[in-house]
Design a protein around this motif. Sequence first.
Motif, PDB file in Angstrom:
ATOM      1  N   ALA A 173      41.297  17.403  55.635  1.00 34.16           N
ATOM      2  CA  ALA A 173      42.511  17.308  54.819  1.00 34.16           C
ATOM      3  C   ALA A 173      43.724  17.798  55.592  1.00 34.16           C
ATOM      4  CB  ALA A 173      42.337  18.106  53.532  1.00 34.16           C
ATOM      5  N   GLN A 174      43.537  18.844  56.387  1.00 35.84           N
ATOM      6  CA  GLN A 174      44.616  19.387  57.205  1.00 35.84           C
ATOM      7  C   GLN A 174      45.141  18.331  58.176  1.00 35.84           C
ATOM      8  OE1 GLN A 174      43.248  22.609  59.654  1.00 35.84           O
ATOM      9  NE2 GLN A 174      45.302  23.264  60.257  1.00 35.84           N
ATOM     10  N   GLY A 175      44.276  17.459  58.634  1.00 33.95           N
ATOM     11  CA  GLY A 175      44.665  16.428  59.590  1.00 33.95           C
ATOM     12  C   GLY A 175      45.072  15.110  58.969  1.00 33.95           C
ATOM     13  N   GLY A 176      45.172  15.068  57.635  1.00 31.83           N
ATOM     14  CA  GLY A 176      45.568  13.824  56.987  1.00 31.83           C
ATOM     15  C   GLY A 176      44.422  12.890  56.681  1.00 31.83           C
ATOM     16  N   VAL A 177      43.197  13.350  56.880  1.00 25.85           N
ATOM     17  CA  VAL A 177      42.022  12.532  56.563  1.00 25.85           C
ATOM     18  C   VAL A 177      41.787  12.575  55.050  1.00 25.85           C
ATOM     19  CG1 VAL A 177      39.522  12.291  56.871  1.00 25.85           C
ATOM     20  CG2 VAL A 177      40.971  12.931  58.819  1.00 25.85           C
ATOM     21  N   THR A 178      41.592  11.416  54.461  1.00 30.01           N
ATOM     22  CA  THR A 178      41.262  11.330  53.039  1.00 30.01           C
ATOM     23  C   THR A 178      39.898  10.707  52.805  1.00 30.01           C
ATOM     24  OG1 THR A 178      42.521   9.266  52.903  1.00 30.01           O
ATOM     25  CG2 THR A 178      43.651  11.297  52.244  1.00 30.01           C
ATOM     26  N   SER A 179      39.338  10.057  53.832  1.00 29.30           N
ATOM     27  CA  SER A 179      37.990   9.482  53.736  1.00 29.30           C
ATOM     28  C   SER A 179      37.213   9.869  54.986  1.00 29.30           C
ATOM     29  CB  SER A 179      38.038   7.956  53.617  1.00 29.30           C
ATOM     30  OG  SER A 179      38.690   7.560  52.431  1.00 29.30           O
ATOM     31  N   SER A 180      36.106  10.579  54.773  1.00 26.68           N
ATOM     32  CA  SER A 180      35.272  11.073  55.859  1.00 26.68           C
ATOM     33  C   SER A 180      33.947  10.324  55.841  1.00 26.68           C
ATOM     34  CB  SER A 180      35.037  12.580  55.671  1.00 26.68           C
ATOM     35  OG  SER A 180      33.962  13.044  56.453  1.00 26.68           O
ATOM     36  N   LEU A 181      33.656   9.587  56.918  1.00 23.97           N
ATOM     37  CA  LEU A 181      32.394   8.858  57.020  1.00 23.97           C
ATOM     38  C   LEU A 181      31.515   9.574  58.035  1.00 23.97           C
ATOM     39  CD1 LEU A 181      33.658   5.160  56.937  1.00 23.97           C
ATOM     40  CD2 LEU A 181      32.708   6.527  55.071  1.00 23.97           C
ATOM     41  N   ASN A 182      30.357  10.032  57.576  1.00 25.60           N
ATOM     42  CA  ASN A 182      29.522  10.946  58.345  1.00 25.60           C
ATOM     43  C   ASN A 182      28.218  10.297  58.779  1.00 25.60           C
ATOM     44  OD1 ASN A 182      30.883  13.819  57.811  1.00 25.60           O
ATOM     45  ND2 ASN A 182      31.034  12.586  55.952  1.00 25.60           N
ATOM     46  N   TYR A 183      27.928  10.387  60.069  1.00 23.81           N
ATOM     47  CA  TYR A 183      26.627   9.939  60.558  1.00 23.81           C
ATOM     48  C   TYR A 183      25.591  11.006  60.218  1.00 23.81           C
ATOM     49  CZ  TYR A 183      28.643   5.921  62.840  1.00 23.81           C
ATOM     50  OH  TYR A 183      29.272   4.718  63.055  1.00 23.81           O
ATOM     51  N   PHE A 184      24.474  10.548  59.683  1.00 30.82           N
ATOM     52  CA  PHE A 184      23.450  11.461  59.184  1.00 30.82           C
ATOM     53  C   PHE A 184      22.086  10.869  59.508  1.00 30.82           C
ATOM     54  CE2 PHE A 184      21.375  14.363  56.259  1.00 30.82           C
ATOM     55  CZ  PHE A 184      22.248  15.439  56.203  1.00 30.82           C
ATOM     56  N   ARG A 185      21.137  11.743  59.742  1.00 31.27           N
ATOM     57  CA  ARG A 185      19.775  11.286  60.031  1.00 31.27           C
ATOM     58  C   ARG A 185      18.776  12.334  59.591  1.00 31.27           C
ATOM     59  NH1 ARG A 185      18.094  14.492  63.967  1.00 31.27           N
ATOM     60  NH2 ARG A 185      19.521  15.131  65.650  1.00 31.27           N
ATOM     61  N   SER A 186      17.524  11.947  59.568  1.00 25.74           N
ATOM     62  CA  SER A 186      16.436  12.897  59.381  1.00 25.74           C
ATOM     63  C   SER A 186      16.115  13.529  60.736  1.00 25.74           C
ATOM     64  CB  SER A 186      15.209  12.187  58.794  1.00 25.74           C
ATOM     65  OG  SER A 186      14.843  11.071  59.587  1.00 25.74           O
ATOM     66  N   GLY A 187      15.120  14.407  60.792  1.00 24.40           N
ATOM     67  CA  GLY A 187      14.753  15.044  62.048  1.00 24.40           C
ATOM     68  C   GLY A 187      15.384  16.414  62.212  1.00 24.40           C
ATOM     69  N   GLN A 188      15.281  16.954  63.429  1.00 24.31           N
ATOM     70  CA  GLN A 188      15.829  18.285  63.692  1.00 24.31           C
ATOM     71  C   GLN A 188      17.342  18.285  63.575  1.00 24.31           C
ATOM     72  OE1 GLN A 188      14.388  20.026  67.333  1.00 24.31           O
ATOM     73  NE2 GLN A 188      12.241  19.805  66.764  1.00 24.31           N
TER      74      GLN A 188
END
Length: 491
Positions: free
Chosen positions: A88-103
Amino acid sequence: MPDDKTYDLILRNVRLVVPRRATLEHSDVGVRNGKIATLARGLDPSQTRRVIDGRGHLAFPGVVDAHMHTGIYSPLEQDSITESRAAAQGGVTSSLNYFRSGQYYLNRGGRYLELFPEVLGIARGRFHVDYGFHLAPLDSRQIEEIPQLVEQYGVTSFKIFMFYGGYGLHGASSSQHEFLMIDAQEKYDIAHFEFVMRGVQQAMQKYPRLRDEISLSLHCETAEIMNAYTKIVQREGKLKGLRAYSAARPPHSEGLAIFIAGYLANETNCLNINLLHLSSRKAVDAALQMAEAFPHLNFRREVTIGHLCLDYDSAAGPLAKVNPPIRSREDVEYLWQAVQDGKIDWVCSVHACCRHEMKVDAKQPGEIFLAKSGFGGTEYLLPALITEGQRRGLTMNRIAELTSANPAQRFGLRSKGNLAPGFDADIVLVETDVSDTIRARDSKSAQGYTPFEGIELSARVATTLLRGEVMYDCGEIIGPPRGQYLHRPYD
């Protein structure tokens, strides 16, 4: 009494930065029910419940940071709060996150249809920005789940880590089954990459209305090349720090992996391919060659603000370790030229908060091969791109394409990424011609340091609005987390 107000909010006196336009437009913005209702000069303040004076600032569409890693080095329940504040501090309103199982992440294997509802449960009510996830199928069971993940959970983008077949997150590894938490009979190799592509292509066929928004992203590095060169670099001992790490994961490792990815995409007719965080001239050239060789494939090319702002002589040293590595100044300038020439589709942060006590080895903090990979930077994405981009002739409208419109379109965020009636009122007010210096102590991230320390900025995010509500203003986060899960396609 009935509410006879036309708007919930009027944002007055701003200069609209509209993607794919040639000029900035002086305007007011009328907001109703979280959407942009009207763009016009001289809106009547008596017709709204609230007025914000934009003071002539630039009004960008909210940034869509298309590549983040939330919950990788700290529990998701913590990271989602602190790192979305930084966003939000950087002007981001949509955050798309890479996610996986595992360690790392959940430290569990298994089916996404069992794991992902847990992820959504943890994330709910914690993000200050809207959020979504890309998922990485690591075994055959997860490939089979791709259509259900699209239909039930609105996950329309998937990922392959090409180097995981014989390499770990931070360096050489011979224990991939343990790292990925997959069964002994499973192989995370080129054949698996092919089968992931076939799974994504089948989802495109099953859901033709989403065909243009279902895509596959690839981290393109070649494990065999990296294993061999890491041994050479460590044995010779001539290079240190970021130079050593770049030589151990050389640019042609990226290029070769991109060739493999392009050929497999053609073989499987997996049409929508995202080539992530291109870091070098060889990577960009390989990506362009694949687009020329297979013109029916819809390639998208991504670079990060870290690879645009840092080179391997940076004083940050191991604090700037990331995959693929920070490269030479010549590579940095080539990436910028590709951005200027319209050959790059979006710029992202690859934000991965890694606190200092985890980032570097306690006994040998300067040893690059013992440091963890990744660092935060979502809070600097827009200000740094404006600062460096202006020097190189990028227009503000082009910057809005690179940070908002293009990633929103690719990833199925149909009402994000633009300033137009009907779109979410995700708006970032930006001051220009300022003089700021990046200091980690000013960041809302929990990381505590930044490889960008000391970089001078000429732009500053003043205010960030999410669906018409102020969530960041004058250096402070406003209100509780209000981010919503982005079930894609998001209308």
